[in-house]
Design a protein around this motif. Structure first.
Motif, short mmCIF file in Angstrom:
data_model
loop_
_atom_site.label_atom_id
_atom_site.label_comp_id
_atom_site.label_asym_id
_atom_site.label_seq_id
_atom_site.Cartn_x
_atom_site.Cartn_y
_atom_site.Cartn_z
N SER A 118 55.27 15.65 6.49
CA SER A 118 55.87 16.27 7.54
C SER A 118 55.36 15.49 8.85
O SER A 118 56.15 15.62 9.93
N ASN B 1 57.51 27.17 13.97
CA ASN B 1 57.42 26.33 12.74
C ASN B 1 57.12 27.61 11.70
O ASN B 1 57.71 27.49 10.46
N TYR C 276 59.21 28.30 7.99
CA TYR C 276 58.39 27.99 6.62
C TYR C 276 58.47 29.35 5.93
O TYR C 276 58.74 29.40 4.67
N ALA D 105 62.12 23.76 11.78
CA ALA D 105 61.38 23.80 10.35
C ALA D 105 62.52 24.13 9.32
O ALA D 105 62.54 23.42 8.14
N THR E 10 63.01 20.77 7.29
CA THR E 10 62.21 20.89 6.03
C THR E 10 62.77 21.82 4.95
O THR E 10 63.11 21.13 3.76
N LEU F 231 61.83 16.59 1.92
CA LEU F 231 60.51 17.60 1.97
C LEU F 231 60.91 18.52 0.77
O LEU F 231 59.76 18.94 0.21
#
Length: 493
Positions: A53, A80, A84, A244, A248, A254
């Motif tokens: 990351s 973030n 997540y 994020a 991600t 990711l």
């Protein structure tokens, strides 16, 4: 720093990576390369994701930016965490329920062929540019510190860099990378901790005194409540959450690691553990940045013209041999941990999304995987040389920033797919995903004039995703009684 010592360190470092690759790639097949046979320990994935990351850009830019933005970047990090949480509780259950290898397969079942290919294409475009830029950074540092002193051309430096990454990833793929990234994340974090310790020692500060000195300095401000500032709290926090999710949760690179865990519960434990380490590491980077500036002031050292050069300059020229060694290992680890997983993810996405791997025998899969892996390695090599030919920091930075625009369409596609049940006219989706970033770019260029002085920051991604969502809404059509929502399982390999 002695070039022979640098080379010796790098040889030992990559020797260790090759040893890890040897043991993790034995009896590997395409299933191993793409999914690690769904046997990755969640705690290794969590720790290794830190290295993925972050990147060489983060490694030197976050500390350098403390001089102008203080600790306000931490507002972005707090956002973030919200992103997540959404990934762990919303996206991961979807990916595991559909048994996805490439996460963009979801778009085919939800919208159709063209949406699926468009989503994967935008990922391939963004990750290729981003990985090339990160490798360009570490190659440039090595050129100054090693290869340039020996008269070795930049292209040879890049070729060696790409080849080394290819060698330890081509067989074991994501299974190898889960382990090598854990190894590299250790050196990344160690480099920052050792730098913080050495600077504190030089300034005569205990741990408690160091914390107080940093927090009470001009660099310790975290929260910004000026609405028109690009560092305004809610702007940074909201952008952090959506970035994020997009960069991600909607990124094959990711997510591929997370999907190698044994089950959803392990993947969620991985994500929540990762968040804890992620916050700690970013606080370390910010603390390091404040200490770098305080050290320069205390020792009367002139600051470099670009803030990105502050950490490399002090580490390589002022902190002593130990700090220089760990800085070299840290920037190498941060750049390679990001680039190696990107290479594996690019190979995975292209093979699964564009070559119909599920319909081919294992021998043919191995051949195609090899060709694609080599192909993306060559492509990265050529793009890095292009960056070097441009040799203009502002242009290269603009290219890298432009790569961020490609995540907006992915955000819009997945949001529309999960928040509505409306079908769309699939063949027009590529046009929406192309037009939305262009409109965002135009708005961003003229925002101060059109929006009363407002300046966009990271939140341009949210606007991009919203415009894509709006475009899909305009393309939607009423469901007939014979149409039902499509839910497909992932393509098996």
């Amino acid at each position: 720093m002695n070039p022979i010592l640098v080379v010796s360190i790098l040889v030992i470092y990559f020797g260790a990576l090759l040893v890890i690759a040897y043991f993790t790639s034995r009896n590997a097949d395409t299933q191993t390369f793409f999914t690690a046979n769904k046997k990755s320990p969640w705690y290794l994935v969590a720790f290794g994701m830190i290295g993925t990351s972050l990147s060489g850009v983060t490694f030197i830019s976050v500390p350098g930016n403390v001089g102008t933005t203080q600790f306000t970047y931490f507002q972005f990090v707090l956002g973030n965490l919200v992103g997540y949480f959404v990934i762990a509780t919303v996206l991961m259950p979807l990916y595991y329920r559909l048994n996805l290898v490439s996460i963009y397969t979801y778009l085919e079942g939800r919208f159709g062929f063209w949406s699926y290919k468009t989503g994967s294409f935008f990922f391939l475009l963004s990750r290729t540019i981003g990985a090339a830029f990160r490798l360009f950074l570490v190659a440039a540092v090595l050129q100054i510190g090693v290869y340039g002193q020996w008269g070795i051309p930049f292209w040879v430096n890049v070729l060696i860099t790409i080849f080394l990454i290819w060698v330890y990833t081509f067989q074991g793929g994501i299974k190898t990378i889960v382990w090598t990234d854990t190894f590299q994340t250790f050196f990344l974090i160690s480099a920052v901790i050792i730098s913080v310790y050495l600077i504190s020692q030089e300034l005569g500060l205990t741990l408690g005194e160091m914390v107080n000195t940093v927090s009470q300095s001009d660099y310790g401000q975290i929260f910004n409540w000026e609405v028109n500032s690009s560092k305004y709290f809610w702007k940074q926090f909201t952008a952090g959450a959506f970035i994020a999710i997009a960069m991600t949760g909607l990124d094959q690179d990711l997510m591929q690691k997370n999907l190698t865990c044994r089950n959803l519960q392990d993947a969620q434990k991985n994500m929540f553990s990762f968040c804890t380490v992620f916050v700690f590491v970013n606080l370390l980077f910010l603390t390091l940045g404040a200490l770098l500036y305080l050290y320069a002031q205390n020792k009367g050292i002139a600051l470099p013209e670009r803030s990105d050069y502050l950490y490399p300059t002090l580490a390589l020229q002022h902190f002593g041999l130990l700090a220089a060694i760990f800085f070299l290992l840290g920037i190498t680890a941060s750049s390679y941990a990001s680039a190696d997983s990107a290479l594996a993810a690019l190979t995975t996405a292209f093979c699964i999304d564009f070559l119909d791997f599920d319909k081919r025998p294992e021998k043919e899969r191995q051949q195609l995987k090899f060709i694609v892996h080599v192909g993306f390695s060559i492509l990265l090599f050529l793009i890095i040389l292009l960056f070097e030919a441009i040799n203009d920091a502002s242009v290269v930075s603009a290219v890298f920033t432009a790569a961020g625009y490609t995540y907006g369409p992915l955000l819009g596609l997945f949001a529309f797919g999960m928040l509505t049940k409306l079908p769309v006219r699939d063949k027009f989706v590529p046009y929406v995903c192309l037009v939305s970033p262009i409109i965002c770019y135009i708005i961003n260029r003229n925002s101060e004039t059109w929006l009363g002085g407002y300046k966009f920051g990271f939140e341009i991604l949210i606007l991009n995703g919203f415009l894509t969502f709006l475009g899909l809404l305009l393309l939607s059509r009423r469901k007939t009684s014979t149409e039902i929502p499509v839910a497909t399982s992932g393509r098996r390999i």
